[in-house]
Structure formats: C-alpha cells, structure tokens
Design a protein around this motif. Sequence first.
Motif, short mmCIF file in Angstrom:
data_model
loop_
_atom_site.label_atom_id
_atom_site.label_comp_id
_atom_site.label_asym_id
_atom_site.label_seq_id
_atom_site.Cartn_x
_atom_site.Cartn_y
_atom_site.Cartn_z
N ALA A 37 28.60 -40.02 54.97
CA ALA A 37 27.73 -38.85 54.83
C ALA A 37 27.18 -38.72 53.41
CB ALA A 37 28.51 -37.58 55.20
N LYS A 38 26.00 -38.11 53.34
CA LYS A 38 25.37 -37.78 52.06
C LYS A 38 25.68 -36.33 51.73
CE LYS A 38 21.56 -41.00 52.89
NZ LYS A 38 20.10 -41.14 53.09
N VAL A 39 26.29 -36.11 50.56
CA VAL A 39 26.79 -34.79 50.19
C VAL A 39 26.16 -34.35 48.87
CG1 VAL A 39 28.85 -33.45 49.61
CG2 VAL A 39 28.98 -35.22 51.37
N LEU A 40 25.79 -33.08 48.79
CA LEU A 40 25.31 -32.46 47.56
C LEU A 40 26.23 -31.33 47.18
CD1 LEU A 40 23.16 -31.81 45.34
CD2 LEU A 40 22.05 -30.34 47.05
N GLU A 41 26.66 -31.30 45.93
CA GLU A 41 27.39 -30.14 45.40
C GLU A 41 26.49 -29.42 44.42
OE1 GLU A 41 31.21 -28.81 42.68
OE2 GLU A 41 31.08 -30.90 43.34
N ILE A 42 26.26 -28.14 44.64
CA ILE A 42 25.48 -27.34 43.70
C ILE A 42 26.44 -26.70 42.71
CG2 ILE A 42 23.52 -26.96 45.23
CD1 ILE A 42 24.68 -24.20 45.90
N GLY A 43 26.07 -26.76 41.42
CA GLY A 43 26.95 -26.22 40.39
C GLY A 43 28.23 -27.02 40.26
N CYS A 44 28.09 -28.31 40.02
CA CYS A 44 29.26 -29.22 40.06
C CYS A 44 30.19 -29.07 38.87
CB CYS A 44 28.79 -30.66 40.16
SG CYS A 44 27.88 -31.25 38.71
N GLY A 45 29.76 -28.38 37.80
CA GLY A 45 30.63 -28.20 36.64
C GLY A 45 31.09 -29.54 36.08
N ASP A 46 32.40 -29.65 35.84
CA ASP A 46 32.94 -30.85 35.20
C ASP A 46 33.24 -31.98 36.19
OD1 ASP A 46 35.20 -29.94 36.51
OD2 ASP A 46 36.49 -29.98 34.75
N GLY A 47 32.89 -31.79 37.45
CA GLY A 47 33.11 -32.84 38.45
C GLY A 47 34.48 -32.83 39.09
N GLY A 48 35.33 -31.86 38.73
CA GLY A 48 36.67 -31.81 39.30
C GLY A 48 36.66 -31.58 40.81
N GLY A 49 35.83 -30.66 41.26
CA GLY A 49 35.71 -30.41 42.70
C GLY A 49 35.16 -31.62 43.44
N ALA A 50 34.25 -32.33 42.79
CA ALA A 50 33.69 -33.54 43.41
C ALA A 50 34.77 -34.57 43.67
CB ALA A 50 32.60 -34.11 42.50
N VAL A 108 26.38 -29.74 52.14
CA VAL A 108 26.22 -29.12 50.81
C VAL A 108 27.51 -28.38 50.51
CG1 VAL A 108 24.98 -27.44 49.40
CG2 VAL A 108 23.71 -28.90 51.00
N VAL A 109 28.01 -28.52 49.27
CA VAL A 109 29.25 -27.91 48.83
C VAL A 109 28.95 -26.89 47.73
CG1 VAL A 109 31.56 -28.34 47.90
CG2 VAL A 109 30.44 -30.09 49.29
N ASN A 110 29.56 -25.72 47.83
CA ASN A 110 29.37 -24.65 46.85
C ASN A 110 30.72 -24.04 46.50
OD1 ASN A 110 28.44 -22.29 45.42
ND2 ASN A 110 28.55 -21.18 47.35
N PHE A 111 31.21 -24.36 45.30
CA PHE A 111 32.44 -23.75 44.80
C PHE A 111 32.08 -22.54 43.93
CE2 PHE A 111 33.98 -28.22 45.32
CZ PHE A 111 35.02 -27.97 46.21
N GLY A 112 31.55 -21.48 44.54
CA GLY A 112 31.32 -20.23 43.82
C GLY A 112 30.18 -20.26 42.83
N ILE A 113 29.02 -20.77 43.23
CA ILE A 113 27.87 -20.84 42.33
C ILE A 113 26.76 -19.87 42.73
CG2 ILE A 113 25.99 -22.36 41.54
CD1 ILE A 113 28.78 -22.80 40.24
N ILE A 114 26.63 -19.58 44.03
CA ILE A 114 25.51 -18.75 44.49
C ILE A 114 25.48 -17.40 43.77
CG2 ILE A 114 24.51 -17.58 46.49
CD1 ILE A 114 24.17 -20.56 46.70
N HIS A 115 26.64 -16.81 43.50
CA HIS A 115 26.64 -15.49 42.84
C HIS A 115 26.18 -15.56 41.39
CE1 HIS A 115 30.59 -16.85 41.38
NE2 HIS A 115 30.46 -15.95 40.42
#
Length: 201
Positions: A37-50, A108-115
């Motif tokens: 799969a092709k995945v996008l993380e918005i607001g990836c920060g330091d890449g830890g979540g990635a 698409v992955v979002n670890f608390g960026i939308i707010h």
Amino acid sequence: MEVNWPERFYCRSFVRKIAQWREVNYFRATRAIPAGAKVLEIGCGDGGGAGIFARLFKPGLYHGLDVDPAMVKVAAGRRAKSDLGRFALFVQGDAERLPYRDGAFDAVVNFGIIHHLPDWRRGLAEVGRVLRPGGTFYFEEIYPPLYANPLFRVMLAHPRVDRFHGPEFRAVMDGQGLSLQPGYHESSLYILGVAVKNPRP
C-alpha cells in the motif's frame, strides 16, 4: 502551523512513542491495508510514528509530510535506522495543500495534526481528496479541553478560533465521504479512530 518547542519536545519523547505504539496497534486491529500500500502521513514530525507504522503495517511506499523543515530533516535521518528503508520519503509541505494527485494513496495517517491547522476543514478535505475510494484514514485527534485549557493555552501554540469538538469533526469527515468505522474511542478530550473513503457513486 509549526509546533513550538514544548510540543516538539513531547512529540519526540519516549512517552509519545509509547502512545503511538498503542494507537498503531489499534489501527492494525481495526483495519488492514493492502500489500504494498501507498501511505501518506500528514505532520510526520521526527518520523517516529512512521517507523512504528511501517513496522506493523509493512507498506510498499510511505510519504511523510511536515511543514517544519527541521523536523523533515530529522525524519529523513531516522529513515536509515528504522524499518522504513528505501520505501520512505519525507518532504516539506502543507497539510492544507497536499502536493499529490487525487486518489494517490491507499491510506492517510494523522497523529494529532488536524487541530494544528488554521483551516482544519480544508485539511480534512485534502485527506479525502488524496485517498482512493475505499482507502483508509487512520487518525488520532485532540479537542480544545485538552490543548486550550488555562495551563496548556500558555504553553502550547495552537490556532484559537474555529476549533472543533467531536460532533464538528465527525460531521466534516462524513461530509468529505470519510465513514467512521465502528469501535472508535472518543471522550471530551480526544478521538482515536479509523475512517474509510466511500466508493464513488
């Protein structure tokens, strides 16, 4: 909107990584993604979540996007030391104006960026736009009682107007064709969930 130093410190902390491990385990248990799969993380920060997402999901391509060039540089440096390997790319960009074609991603992955976005509705619209029909939105978001209380209002830098609580967030997701899946977790402080982009009529 870039985060300020207290939030950057928290986002890079061991405590935050433990929380992300729990969140990604929930994501995986709720809905899998196709092989390669092709995945996008918005607001990836330091890449830890990635790194956590890649270890548990094994995507074929992972793009991490962040508005802060310093964080993009840290994430790119982390790539060689994690399970991200060659299939990850970290780029500077704005989550309100994603530099990708329609339907480009399976997830698409979002670890608390939308707010953090001044125009959070546009951010959710962009998530819906770049997801293919049937694609998955994995997200964790927090609500104003958590980040705009008297203590954190002083410590953290967040937009102050037109903020969302649960009903508004869920309604805008629904309006973008993102159907919240059963089993999501929500309180007055946060929501952790998975949504699926509706197939085109």
